[in-house]
Motif scaffolding. Sequence first.
Motif, PDB file in Angstrom:
ATOM      1  N   SER A 148      30.560   5.395 -39.708  1.00 36.90           N
ATOM      2  CA  SER A 148      30.162   4.309 -40.612  1.00 36.90           C
ATOM      3  C   SER A 148      29.953   3.006 -39.846  1.00 36.90           C
ATOM      4  N   LEU A 149      30.780   2.782 -38.801  1.00 40.39           N
ATOM      5  CA  LEU A 149      30.575   1.587 -37.982  1.00 40.39           C
ATOM      6  C   LEU A 149      29.228   1.661 -37.264  1.00 40.39           C
ATOM      7  N   GLY A 150      28.882   2.849 -36.775  1.00 36.58           N
ATOM      8  CA  GLY A 150      27.585   3.010 -36.134  1.00 36.58           C
ATOM      9  C   GLY A 150      26.440   2.753 -37.091  1.00 36.58           C
ATOM     10  N   PHE A 151      26.588   3.149 -38.356  1.00 36.51           N
ATOM     11  CA  PHE A 151      25.542   2.866 -39.343  1.00 36.51           C
ATOM     12  C   PHE A 151      25.354   1.362 -39.509  1.00 36.51           C
ATOM     13  N   ARG A 152      26.446   0.628 -39.555  1.00 41.26           N
ATOM     14  CA  ARG A 152      26.332  -0.824 -39.698  1.00 41.26           C
ATOM     15  C   ARG A 152      25.730  -1.449 -38.434  1.00 41.26           C
ATOM     16  N   LEU A 153      26.115  -0.915 -37.274  1.00 44.07           N
ATOM     17  CA  LEU A 153      25.538  -1.431 -36.037  1.00 44.07           C
ATOM     18  C   LEU A 153      24.028  -1.200 -35.995  1.00 44.07           C
ATOM     19  N   ARG A 154      23.601   0.003 -36.377  1.00 44.07           N
ATOM     20  CA  ARG A 154      22.173   0.299 -36.364  1.00 44.07           C
ATOM     21  C   ARG A 154      21.423  -0.517 -37.412  1.00 44.07           C
ATOM     22  N   ALA A 155      22.062  -0.753 -38.551  1.00 45.75           N
ATOM     23  CA  ALA A 155      21.414  -1.559 -39.583  1.00 45.75           C
ATOM     24  C   ALA A 155      21.161  -2.977 -39.093  1.00 45.75           C
ATOM     25  N   VAL A 156      22.125  -3.536 -38.380  1.00 45.36           N
ATOM     26  CA  VAL A 156      21.936  -4.880 -37.822  1.00 45.36           C
ATOM     27  C   VAL A 156      20.820  -4.866 -36.790  1.00 45.36           C
ATOM     28  N   GLY A 157      20.756  -3.806 -35.991  1.00 49.53           N
ATOM     29  CA  GLY A 157      19.696  -3.729 -34.994  1.00 49.53           C
ATOM     30  C   GLY A 157      18.320  -3.598 -35.608  1.00 49.53           C
ATOM     31  N   GLU A 158      18.206  -2.887 -36.726  1.00 50.71           N
ATOM     32  CA  GLU A 158      16.903  -2.722 -37.375  1.00 50.71           C
ATOM     33  C   GLU A 158      16.449  -4.005 -38.061  1.00 50.71           C
ATOM     34  N   ASN A 159      17.344  -4.621 -38.807  1.00 45.29           N
ATOM     35  CA  ASN A 159      16.978  -5.842 -39.525  1.00 45.29           C
ATOM     36  C   ASN A 159      18.252  -6.599 -39.892  1.00 45.29           C
ATOM     37  N   PRO A 160      18.620  -7.606 -39.107  1.00 42.75           N
ATOM     38  CA  PRO A 160      19.869  -8.317 -39.397  1.00 42.75           C
ATOM     39  C   PRO A 160      19.867  -9.030 -40.748  1.00 42.75           C
ATOM     40  N   HIS A 161      18.708  -9.487 -41.205  1.00 41.58           N
ATOM     41  CA  HIS A 161      18.643 -10.171 -42.500  1.00 41.58           C
ATOM     42  C   HIS A 161      18.914  -9.199 -43.647  1.00 41.58           C
ATOM     43  N   ALA A 162      18.305  -8.008 -43.579  1.00 45.99           N
ATOM     44  CA  ALA A 162      18.573  -7.003 -44.600  1.00 45.99           C
ATOM     45  C   ALA A 162      20.024  -6.537 -44.535  1.00 45.99           C
ATOM     46  N   ALA A 163      20.560  -6.391 -43.318  1.00 47.51           N
ATOM     47  CA  ALA A 163      21.961  -5.981 -43.181  1.00 47.51           C
ATOM     48  C   ALA A 163      22.891  -7.025 -43.793  1.00 47.51           C
ATOM     49  N   ARG A 164      22.585  -8.301 -43.577  1.00 44.66           N
ATOM     50  CA  ARG A 164      23.407  -9.357 -44.155  1.00 44.66           C
ATOM     51  C   ARG A 164      23.319  -9.334 -45.675  1.00 44.66           C
ATOM     52  N   ALA A 165      22.121  -9.086 -46.195  1.00 45.34           N
ATOM     53  CA  ALA A 165      21.957  -9.012 -47.647  1.00 45.34           C
ATOM     54  C   ALA A 165      22.709  -7.826 -48.237  1.00 45.34           C
ATOM     55  N   ALA A 166      22.901  -6.764 -47.439  1.00 46.03           N
ATOM     56  CA  ALA A 166      23.638  -5.590 -47.905  1.00 46.03           C
ATOM     57  C   ALA A 166      25.139  -5.753 -47.763  1.00 46.03           C
ATOM     58  N   GLY A 167      25.596  -6.899 -47.287  1.00 46.01           N
ATOM     59  CA  GLY A 167      27.024  -7.156 -47.185  1.00 46.01           C
ATOM     60  C   GLY A 167      27.638  -6.847 -45.843  1.00 46.01           C
ATOM     61  N   ILE A 168      26.822  -6.572 -44.831  1.00 42.58           N
ATOM     62  CA  ILE A 168      27.328  -6.283 -43.494  1.00 42.58           C
ATOM     63  C   ILE A 168      27.507  -7.595 -42.732  1.00 42.58           C
ATOM     64  N   SER A 169      28.639  -7.752 -42.075  1.00 37.62           N
ATOM     65  CA  SER A 169      28.897  -8.946 -41.278  1.00 37.62           C
ATOM     66  C   SER A 169      28.156  -8.822 -39.948  1.00 37.62           C
ATOM     67  N   VAL A 170      27.040  -9.512 -39.843  1.00 35.63           N
ATOM     68  CA  VAL A 170      26.231  -9.431 -38.635  1.00 35.63           C
ATOM     69  C   VAL A 170      26.999  -9.972 -37.434  1.00 35.63           C
ATOM     70  N   GLN A 171      27.712 -11.075 -37.626  1.00 33.79           N
ATOM     71  CA  GLN A 171      28.463 -11.666 -36.523  1.00 33.79           C
ATOM     72  C   GLN A 171      29.517 -10.706 -35.989  1.00 33.79           C
ATOM     73  N   ARG A 172      30.195 -10.025 -36.897  1.00 31.51           N
ATOM     74  CA  ARG A 172      31.220  -9.084 -36.464  1.00 31.51           C
ATOM     75  C   ARG A 172      30.610  -7.919 -35.700  1.00 31.51           C
ATOM     76  N   MET A 173      29.439  -7.447 -36.127  1.00 30.37           N
ATOM     77  CA  MET A 173      28.769  -6.345 -35.430  1.00 30.37           C
ATOM     78  C   MET A 173      28.356  -6.755 -34.021  1.00 30.37           C
ATOM     79  N   TYR A 174      27.921  -8.011 -33.865  1.00 31.73           N
ATOM     80  CA  TYR A 174      27.575  -8.500 -32.528  1.00 31.73           C
ATOM     81  C   TYR A 174      28.794  -8.465 -31.601  1.00 31.73           C
TER      82      TYR A 174
END
Length: 445
Positions: free
Chosen positions: A293-319
């Motif tokens: 699940s962590l890898g899914f969030r990491l890949r989501a940030v890599g694909e589109n950080p804005h969409a990942a942020r809108a989905a509730g993923i902490s982009v800063q934490r993934m970085y």
Amino acid sequence: MSDDGKGTTPGTTDPERGLPPEQLPAVSGPLTGTATGEVPPPPRQNVVIKEMLRSNWVTTILAIVVAMVVGGILMALTNEDVRAASVYFFARPGDTVVAVWNAVYGGYEALFRGAIFNPRAADFFAQIRPLTNTLGFAAPLIAAGLGVALAFRVGLFNIGGRGQMLIGAAVAGLLTFNLDLPMFLQLPLTLAAGIAGGAIWGGIVGVLKARTGAHEVILTIMLNYVAFYLVAWMVRTPGLLQRDAEDQPISNPTPPSAQFPTLFGDRFPLLDWGFVLVIGVTVFVWWLVERSSLGFRLRAVGENPHAARAAGISVQRMYIYAMLFAGGLAGLAAMNQIQGSVTTGFDGYIDAGIGFDAITVALLGRSRAWGVFAAGILFGALKAGSFTMQASQGIPVDIVLVVQSLIVLFIAAPPLIRTIFFLPKTDAEKAAKARAKAAKKAVNA
């Protein structure tokens, strides 16, 4: 009544004459394929072959082939016999052809003997020693390449592998080289210290990127310099990393209890348990990125950080997570150096260019764990074979570096490879070509 030759009877009118094409009935017949006029789908095997020719693996293999061809041309151009024979080429062209063949064949045959199998050796163990050398050279490349590739998947361009390796080695040397512990404690403690040191150095970049928005490329470049001069100072300072009772700018040797045992004995000194550890880490990175699940969030940030942020993923934490993992993997590469191949002491050049070669390995492996593993073995083979090429054929080691660079160049330009080998274009390339054509028509209109 007789037919007039146009499909109508004299005195009658054709009800379909004059209708627009979209209102005409479907054409049927033996040449259309079906009675309804539908075009039949292509055979299944054609679709499979087309998709296979479009795949990244085919493009990668062909890029390596083209790079090897160009490398062969360079070998021929730098060979003394070829240059001597080319002087009288028009008088006796066969001499030049033979000289070119001998130069290219001799070079790649020496590369094979130095990297895979040496049939000229006295016994079987000596014959397969080149393969073990390749795997030994590949281990740190794979570890560092996995760190760069993982950061790539999160949208981060980590070119700080060198600094992360240096700090990993320095932390391990400072904390564990003076300990006198049994191997079952000393070895894992040294390994953990090196991984932690690299992770901390990479984590600094992640925190700065997350909190301030600073670009990771600038951060990693600057931290490379900081790490290099910091380690250079420590190996010149008594009481830190400088070797005891000496003035040389070098650290103490790695304690025997902290060194990786050889995998198959002293006959194969470059292949140790560090390579087995790298295999395990490759499996872990594959699972982390592709299955967790962590890898899914990491890949989501890599694909589109804005969409990942809108989905509730902490982009800063993934970085931060991504750079911690990347730095830790670079630290593992450093441990493969000081606990494996370089145990007599280290200085600021312990990375041996691996930190930058890792970028090439990650690009060649398409930022996928097993792709990086295969790319690392390829580059390990090129490194192991380059010494034999130079020793037996007089070919400069720089030729191998040119081949590596050309591989990356062609990997970065898939349309060029498809054009050279007449491969089918991808859907994205077709769409881009169609857009360019439409834009050109709009401009001309």
